[in-house]
Design an enzyme around this catalytic site. Sequence first.
Site, PDB file in Angstrom:
ATOM      1  N   ILE A 239       0.841  -1.202   0.000  1.00  0.00           N
ATOM      2  CA  ILE A 239       0.000   0.000   0.000  1.00  0.00           C
ATOM      3  C   ILE A 239       0.872   1.247   0.000  1.00  0.00           C
ATOM      4  O   ILE A 239       0.403   2.340   0.323  1.00  0.00           O
ATOM      5  CB  ILE A 239      -0.972   0.028   1.197  1.00  0.00           C
ATOM      6  CG1 ILE A 239      -0.210  -0.012   2.531  1.00  0.00           C
ATOM      7  CG2 ILE A 239      -1.978  -1.109   1.102  1.00  0.00           C
ATOM      8  CD1 ILE A 239      -1.090   0.251   3.743  1.00  0.00           C
ATOM      9  N   ARG A 241       4.110   2.474  -2.503  1.00  0.00           N
ATOM     10  CA  ARG A 241       4.249   2.982  -3.865  1.00  0.00           C
ATOM     11  C   ARG A 241       4.646   1.816  -4.756  1.00  0.00           C
ATOM     12  O   ARG A 241       5.368   0.909  -4.342  1.00  0.00           O
ATOM     13  CB  ARG A 241       5.301   4.098  -3.950  1.00  0.00           C
ATOM     14  CG  ARG A 241       4.842   5.437  -3.407  1.00  0.00           C
ATOM     15  CD  ARG A 241       3.752   6.068  -4.271  1.00  0.00           C
ATOM     16  NE  ARG A 241       3.348   7.380  -3.780  1.00  0.00           N
ATOM     17  CZ  ARG A 241       2.348   7.584  -2.923  1.00  0.00           C
ATOM     18  NH1 ARG A 241       1.672   6.564  -2.435  1.00  0.00           N
ATOM     19  NH2 ARG A 241       2.043   8.803  -2.534  1.00  0.00           N
ATOM     20  N   GLU A 270       1.165   3.024 -12.742  1.00  0.00           N
ATOM     21  CA  GLU A 270      -0.275   3.278 -12.634  1.00  0.00           C
ATOM     22  C   GLU A 270      -0.689   4.540 -13.388  1.00  0.00           C
ATOM     23  O   GLU A 270       0.087   5.499 -13.458  1.00  0.00           O
ATOM     24  CB  GLU A 270      -0.709   3.346 -11.167  1.00  0.00           C
ATOM     25  CG  GLU A 270      -0.078   4.428 -10.320  1.00  0.00           C
ATOM     26  CD  GLU A 270      -0.536   4.349  -8.864  1.00  0.00           C
ATOM     27  OE1 GLU A 270      -1.139   5.340  -8.416  1.00  0.00           O
ATOM     28  OE2 GLU A 270      -0.294   3.323  -8.193  1.00  0.00           O
ATOM     29  N   HIS A 288      -5.484   2.047  -6.094  1.00  0.00           N
ATOM     30  CA  HIS A 288      -4.903   3.118  -5.277  1.00  0.00           C
ATOM     31  C   HIS A 288      -5.984   3.821  -4.441  1.00  0.00           C
ATOM     32  O   HIS A 288      -6.182   5.032  -4.545  1.00  0.00           O
ATOM     33  CB  HIS A 288      -4.176   4.132  -6.172  1.00  0.00           C
ATOM     34  CG  HIS A 288      -3.109   4.892  -5.428  1.00  0.00           C
ATOM     35  ND1 HIS A 288      -1.933   5.288  -6.019  1.00  0.00           N
ATOM     36  CD2 HIS A 288      -3.034   5.346  -4.150  1.00  0.00           C
ATOM     37  CE1 HIS A 288      -1.186   5.956  -5.153  1.00  0.00           C
ATOM     38  NE2 HIS A 288      -1.850   5.993  -3.999  1.00  0.00           N
TER      39      HIS A 288
END
Length: 346
Positions: A239, A241, A270, A288
């Site tokens: 959680i 990067r 992403e 995210h």
Amino acid sequence: MAEPRPRVWVSQPLFDDIVERLGEYCQVSAATEVSEYAPAQIAAALAESDGALVTLNERIGAAELAGAARLRVIANVGVGYNNLDIGALTAAGIVATNTPDVLTETTADFGFALLMATARRITEAERWLREGQWQQWSFSTMLGADLHGSTLGILGMGRIGQGIARRAAGFDMRVLYHNRSRLPQDTERECRAAYVGFDELLAQSDHLLLVLPYSPQSHHIIDAAALAQMKPSATLVNIARGGIVDEPALADALAGGRLAAAGLDVYEGEPAVIPELLALRNVVLTPHIASASLATRRAMVSLAVDNLIAALGFGADAGRPPTPVNAAALSAGDNAATAKTATIKR
């Protein structure tokens, strides 16, 4: 004649009732729809602005700052700020701020939820059911891994990592952590966590949760060699990067049975996710959203607005934004920008 009010660019639609607070002090140009900007578009917007309220989508470096002679502050909506070149901002005397603390508990909640979904194969099981494959109950269907009584490893023991450790106590988990520096003993006792070396963390964890900041030093810290040190029965949850994990190496380990499962909320490229991960059943993928509760996202935007107002020299905290990232930029030249705006406070 009063000087014109500073101009502020808001890069993405946020919460109108919070963003409109900027209008008391500034001329505001706010995006009305979610946008993906080319570097030249960001540069053009910054060139016309005294301040900017941006998200992780906007990457800002020396090239984007080259023509931004009047820019004084970038207020980032997020605790992480690897989208900003802090060195370039500091060299230009531009204050950067982030939004820590207000998202700690919500993100820790989600980290634990993602861990549970991963270990107990929840999304895999739902997908299997929706596909019509559940024809008969079986004693061995979707066997997962327990959390209670297992060993949780936390890589990065800042605010969020500590929040996850506190939650693990309710599951009677043994908590190990590795950090750049060891926590005070009182904090370790509060979190019921023990400090270990990086290699030991990898080897002993039944579940490894990544909560460390992204930096050149942490880039691909979880690579093929690190994955090889983990138990084949282990789960990995990220959680933090995306760039912290070598995603092709992770996909290879998952496909080859050298790691049981993974839960990912962040990705190196992403919003793109590599096809190798998308093809796997034993990985939980979320877009995210670790801080995505309504209350928390509102608090993040509110703090970013407070930072922007203060950095531009207005309000009760004029010249002292609550959460600066590069405090050196505040002291450079005694923040001449604040002195300028002091004459036009309302």
